[in-house]
Design an enzyme around this catalytic site. Sequence first.
Site, PDB file in Angstrom:
ATOM      1  N   ALA A  11       0.842  -1.207   0.000  1.00  0.00           N
ATOM      2  CA  ALA A  11       0.000   0.000   0.000  1.00  0.00           C
ATOM      3  C   ALA A  11       0.878   1.258   0.000  1.00  0.00           C
ATOM      4  O   ALA A  11       0.572   2.251   0.639  1.00  0.00           O
ATOM      5  CB  ALA A  11      -0.930  -0.007   1.222  1.00  0.00           C
ATOM      6  N   ILE A  14       2.734   3.068  -5.286  1.00  0.00           N
ATOM      7  CA  ILE A  14       1.981   2.460  -6.401  1.00  0.00           C
ATOM      8  C   ILE A  14       0.675   1.873  -5.876  1.00  0.00           C
ATOM      9  O   ILE A  14      -0.386   2.033  -6.491  1.00  0.00           O
ATOM     10  CB  ILE A  14       2.800   1.365  -7.126  1.00  0.00           C
ATOM     11  CG1 ILE A  14       4.116   1.949  -7.654  1.00  0.00           C
ATOM     12  CG2 ILE A  14       2.001   0.778  -8.285  1.00  0.00           C
ATOM     13  CD1 ILE A  14       5.019   0.937  -8.356  1.00  0.00           C
ATOM     14  N   GLY A  15       0.725   1.195  -4.719  1.00  0.00           N
ATOM     15  CA  GLY A  15      -0.480   0.560  -4.174  1.00  0.00           C
ATOM     16  C   GLY A  15      -1.596   1.578  -3.950  1.00  0.00           C
ATOM     17  O   GLY A  15      -2.761   1.331  -4.304  1.00  0.00           O
ATOM     18  N   ASP A  34      -0.884  -4.375   3.593  1.00  0.00           N
ATOM     19  CA  ASP A  34       0.522  -3.978   3.801  1.00  0.00           C
ATOM     20  C   ASP A  34       0.950  -4.485   5.171  1.00  0.00           C
ATOM     21  O   ASP A  34       0.105  -4.759   6.039  1.00  0.00           O
ATOM     22  CB  ASP A  34       0.663  -2.455   3.727  1.00  0.00           C
ATOM     23  CG  ASP A  34       2.078  -2.012   3.343  1.00  0.00           C
ATOM     24  OD1 ASP A  34       2.266  -1.499   2.218  1.00  0.00           O
ATOM     25  OD2 ASP A  34       3.007  -2.176   4.178  1.00  0.00           O
ATOM     26  N   ARG A  83      13.693   1.534  -5.758  1.00  0.00           N
ATOM     27  CA  ARG A  83      15.110   1.923  -5.778  1.00  0.00           C
ATOM     28  C   ARG A  83      15.296   3.410  -5.468  1.00  0.00           C
ATOM     29  O   ARG A  83      14.371   4.205  -5.585  1.00  0.00           O
ATOM     30  CB  ARG A  83      15.773   1.550  -7.098  1.00  0.00           C
ATOM     31  CG  ARG A  83      15.079   2.024  -8.324  1.00  0.00           C
ATOM     32  CD  ARG A  83      15.804   1.453  -9.528  1.00  0.00           C
ATOM     33  NE  ARG A  83      15.008   1.701 -10.719  1.00  0.00           N
ATOM     34  CZ  ARG A  83      15.514   1.939 -11.904  1.00  0.00           C
ATOM     35  NH1 ARG A  83      16.812   1.942 -12.081  1.00  0.00           N
ATOM     36  NH2 ARG A  83      14.717   2.154 -12.936  1.00  0.00           N
ATOM     37  N   THR A 120       6.594  -5.526  -8.531  1.00  0.00           N
ATOM     38  CA  THR A 120       7.829  -5.418  -7.743  1.00  0.00           C
ATOM     39  C   THR A 120       9.061  -5.752  -8.593  1.00  0.00           C
ATOM     40  O   THR A 120       9.052  -6.707  -9.369  1.00  0.00           O
ATOM     41  CB  THR A 120       7.745  -6.383  -6.533  1.00  0.00           C
ATOM     42  OG1 THR A 120       6.598  -6.042  -5.770  1.00  0.00           O
ATOM     43  CG2 THR A 120       8.991  -6.278  -5.659  1.00  0.00           C
ATOM     44  N   ASN A 121      10.107  -4.950  -8.419  1.00  0.00           N
ATOM     45  CA  ASN A 121      11.357  -5.142  -9.174  1.00  0.00           C
ATOM     46  C   ASN A 121      12.401  -5.938  -8.402  1.00  0.00           C
ATOM     47  O   ASN A 121      12.345  -5.958  -7.178  1.00  0.00           O
ATOM     48  CB  ASN A 121      11.940  -3.763  -9.522  1.00  0.00           C
ATOM     49  CG  ASN A 121      11.288  -3.193 -10.757  1.00  0.00           C
ATOM     50  OD1 ASN A 121      11.158  -3.886 -11.756  1.00  0.00           O
ATOM     51  ND2 ASN A 121      10.880  -1.936 -10.691  1.00  0.00           N
ATOM     52  N   ARG A 152       5.967   4.707 -22.102  1.00  0.00           N
ATOM     53  CA  ARG A 152       7.037   5.727 -22.078  1.00  0.00           C
ATOM     54  C   ARG A 152       7.531   5.995 -23.492  1.00  0.00           C
ATOM     55  O   ARG A 152       7.696   7.150 -23.896  1.00  0.00           O
ATOM     56  CB  ARG A 152       8.189   5.233 -21.182  1.00  0.00           C
ATOM     57  CG  ARG A 152       7.822   5.301 -19.721  1.00  0.00           C
ATOM     58  CD  ARG A 152       8.951   4.832 -18.816  1.00  0.00           C
ATOM     59  NE  ARG A 152       8.601   5.112 -17.431  1.00  0.00           N
ATOM     60  CZ  ARG A 152       8.962   4.368 -16.390  1.00  0.00           C
ATOM     61  NH1 ARG A 152       9.682   3.266 -16.565  1.00  0.00           N
ATOM     62  NH2 ARG A 152       8.604   4.718 -15.176  1.00  0.00           N
ATOM     63  N   HIS A 176      12.681  -6.143 -18.077  1.00  0.00           N
ATOM     64  CA  HIS A 176      12.405  -4.761 -17.655  1.00  0.00           C
ATOM     65  C   HIS A 176      13.677  -4.224 -17.001  1.00  0.00           C
ATOM     66  O   HIS A 176      13.779  -4.103 -15.799  1.00  0.00           O
ATOM     67  CB  HIS A 176      11.249  -4.786 -16.652  1.00  0.00           C
ATOM     68  CG  HIS A 176      10.803  -3.435 -16.200  1.00  0.00           C
ATOM     69  ND1 HIS A 176      10.511  -2.407 -17.055  1.00  0.00           N
ATOM     70  CD2 HIS A 176      10.571  -2.949 -14.951  1.00  0.00           C
ATOM     71  CE1 HIS A 176      10.108  -1.353 -16.355  1.00  0.00           C
ATOM     72  NE2 HIS A 176      10.152  -1.653 -15.082  1.00  0.00           N
TER      73      HIS A 176
HETATM   74  N1  APR Z   1       4.335  -7.573   2.565  1.00  0.00           N
HETATM   75  C1  APR Z   1       3.502  -6.573   2.238  1.00  0.00           C
HETATM   76  N2  APR Z   1       3.916  -5.316   2.009  1.00  0.00           N
HETATM   77  C2  APR Z   1       5.223  -5.071   2.154  1.00  0.00           C
HETATM   78  C3  APR Z   1       6.156  -6.068   2.497  1.00  0.00           C
HETATM   79  C4  APR Z   1       5.658  -7.385   2.725  1.00  0.00           C
HETATM   80  N3  APR Z   1       6.457  -8.387   3.039  1.00  0.00           N
HETATM   81  N4  APR Z   1       7.384  -5.515   2.534  1.00  0.00           N
HETATM   82  C5  APR Z   1       7.236  -4.212   2.227  1.00  0.00           C
HETATM   83  N5  APR Z   1       5.936  -3.931   1.997  1.00  0.00           N
HETATM   84  C6  APR Z   1       5.300  -2.669   1.653  1.00  0.00           C
HETATM   85  C7  APR Z   1       5.927  -1.446   2.336  1.00  0.00           C
HETATM   86  O1  APR Z   1       5.466  -1.332   3.674  1.00  0.00           O
HETATM   87  C8  APR Z   1       5.447  -0.321   1.430  1.00  0.00           C
HETATM   88  O2  APR Z   1       4.245   0.274   1.893  1.00  0.00           O
HETATM   89  O3  APR Z   1       5.453  -2.394   0.258  1.00  0.00           O
HETATM   90  C9  APR Z   1       5.189  -1.009   0.082  1.00  0.00           C
HETATM   91  C10 APR Z   1       6.069  -0.511  -1.037  1.00  0.00           C
HETATM   92  O4  APR Z   1       5.710   0.801  -1.277  1.00  0.00           O
HETATM   93  P1  APR Z   1       6.771   1.931  -1.685  1.00  0.00           P
HETATM   94  O5  APR Z   1       7.975   1.827  -0.840  1.00  0.00           O
HETATM   95  O6  APR Z   1       6.043   3.228  -1.739  1.00  0.00           O
HETATM   96  O7  APR Z   1       7.219   1.474  -3.168  1.00  0.00           O
HETATM   97  P2  APR Z   1       6.453   1.709  -4.564  1.00  0.00           P
HETATM   98  O8  APR Z   1       6.920   2.975  -5.175  1.00  0.00           O
HETATM   99  O9  APR Z   1       4.992   1.498  -4.393  1.00  0.00           O
HETATM  100  O10 APR Z   1       7.111   0.529  -5.439  1.00  0.00           O
HETATM  101  C11 APR Z   1       6.906  -0.828  -5.087  1.00  0.00           C
HETATM  102  O11 APR Z   1       7.240  -1.572  -7.336  1.00  0.00           O
HETATM  103  O12 APR Z   1       8.067  -0.476  -9.220  1.00  0.00           O
HETATM  104  C12 APR Z   1       8.351  -1.345  -8.181  1.00  0.00           C
HETATM  105  O13 APR Z   1      10.703  -0.971  -7.846  1.00  0.00           O
HETATM  106  C13 APR Z   1       9.421  -0.783  -7.297  1.00  0.00           C
HETATM  107  O14 APR Z   1       9.820  -2.827  -6.140  1.00  0.00           O
HETATM  108  C14 APR Z   1       9.185  -1.565  -6.031  1.00  0.00           C
HETATM  109  C15 APR Z   1       7.671  -1.751  -6.007  1.00  0.00           C
END
Ligand code: APR
Length: 320
Positions: A11, A14-15, A34, A83, A120-121, A152, A176
């Site tokens: 969440a 992106i979520g 999350d 990243r 996820t990457n 893009r 990717h």
């Molecule tokens: N289970 C559930 N959620 C988790 C876990 C887990 N084990 N570990 C981390 N998270 C949650 C974090 O708490 C955070 O809220 O995943 C979320 C990731 O959100 P952001 O850090 O904002 O990252 P975001 O920009 O959404 O990107 C997520 O997508 O594009 C890819 O490279 C990017 O790998 C990354 C992913």
Amino acid sequence: MARPKIALIGAGQIGGTLAHLVALKELGDVVLFDIADGVPQGKALDIAESGPSEGFDASLKGTTDYADIAGADVCIVTAGVPRKPGMSRDDLLGINLKVMKSVGEGIRDNAPNAFVICITNPLDAMVWALQQYSGLPPEKVVGMAGVLDSARFRHFLSLEFDVSMKDVTAFVLGGHGDTMVPLTRYSTVGGIPLPDLVKMGWTSQDKLDAIVQRTRDGGAEIVGLLKTGSAYYAPATSAIEMAESYLKDQRRVLPCAAWCDGALGLNGLYVGVPTVIGANGIEKVIDITLAKDEQAMFDKSVDAVRGLVEACKGIDDSLA
Ligand code: APR
């Protein structure tokens, strides 16, 4: 008929954007999951409170309990870490692989009939691991990358030609990452392939090469600007396009990281290829023929993905 249930695992940036888009487009009810207690609940409530002004009908729930995703029709996975400037997507491998294990098991136990879209990457390796850990059929587990990379490319091309993005089609294959393969021969403006537009003097080969490179570096460009995370509006929109094609059986032709066993000369690998997405998930991988130079670029990209999959197996022997 009950509304579809869409579970968003992660969440974060992106979520949250995904949840907002699902509600605005009335694709279904949302469960935001999350591990950071409070974040999914807060975002779900905030978006739900935009409903009266926006006028959408959708329920939104935030949770830290996998039981709440039970029976989801679609799961979109963004759990993990994004990243920071200077990092490649591959630098995320070790940490995000552990996340895929818990997410895969959560989906296996609670939503085994879902269509699962991984964001996820490093994408191609993470979607492979997610399929392994969840045990769901490969045609129901896909990775979102090609739609974003193509979007893009289309955006940059529309700027170059000063035409509507609607009339620009583009095709990006492979992993990717830095080795992705934007295919100019299969990319068009109003149906005219890009190499023909170069011959017609609409642009030069040098400019086209620069656009191809900007597409490859598209994610890093945003990371460099934001400094605190990676792109989220366009990645979320791209995954929604895939989810919508599944939920409405649109049979859209979309490039995504799909399980290839036979197509494009591959035997058992997730990599970016053109697919048809419909009610059964990946209905078809389109087995296109590549020219010699395109094949060489694709092979290089496939090798890079294989290397990441091997690295995953090195970290967790249960995957070997
Ligand atoms: N289970 C559930 N959620 C988790 C876990 C887990 N084990 N570990 C981390 N998270 C949650 C974090 O708490 C955070 O809220 O995943 C979320 C990731 O959100 P952001 O850090 O904002 O990252 P975001 O920009 O959404 O990107 C997520 O997508 O594009 C890819 O490279 C990017 O790998 C990354 C992913």
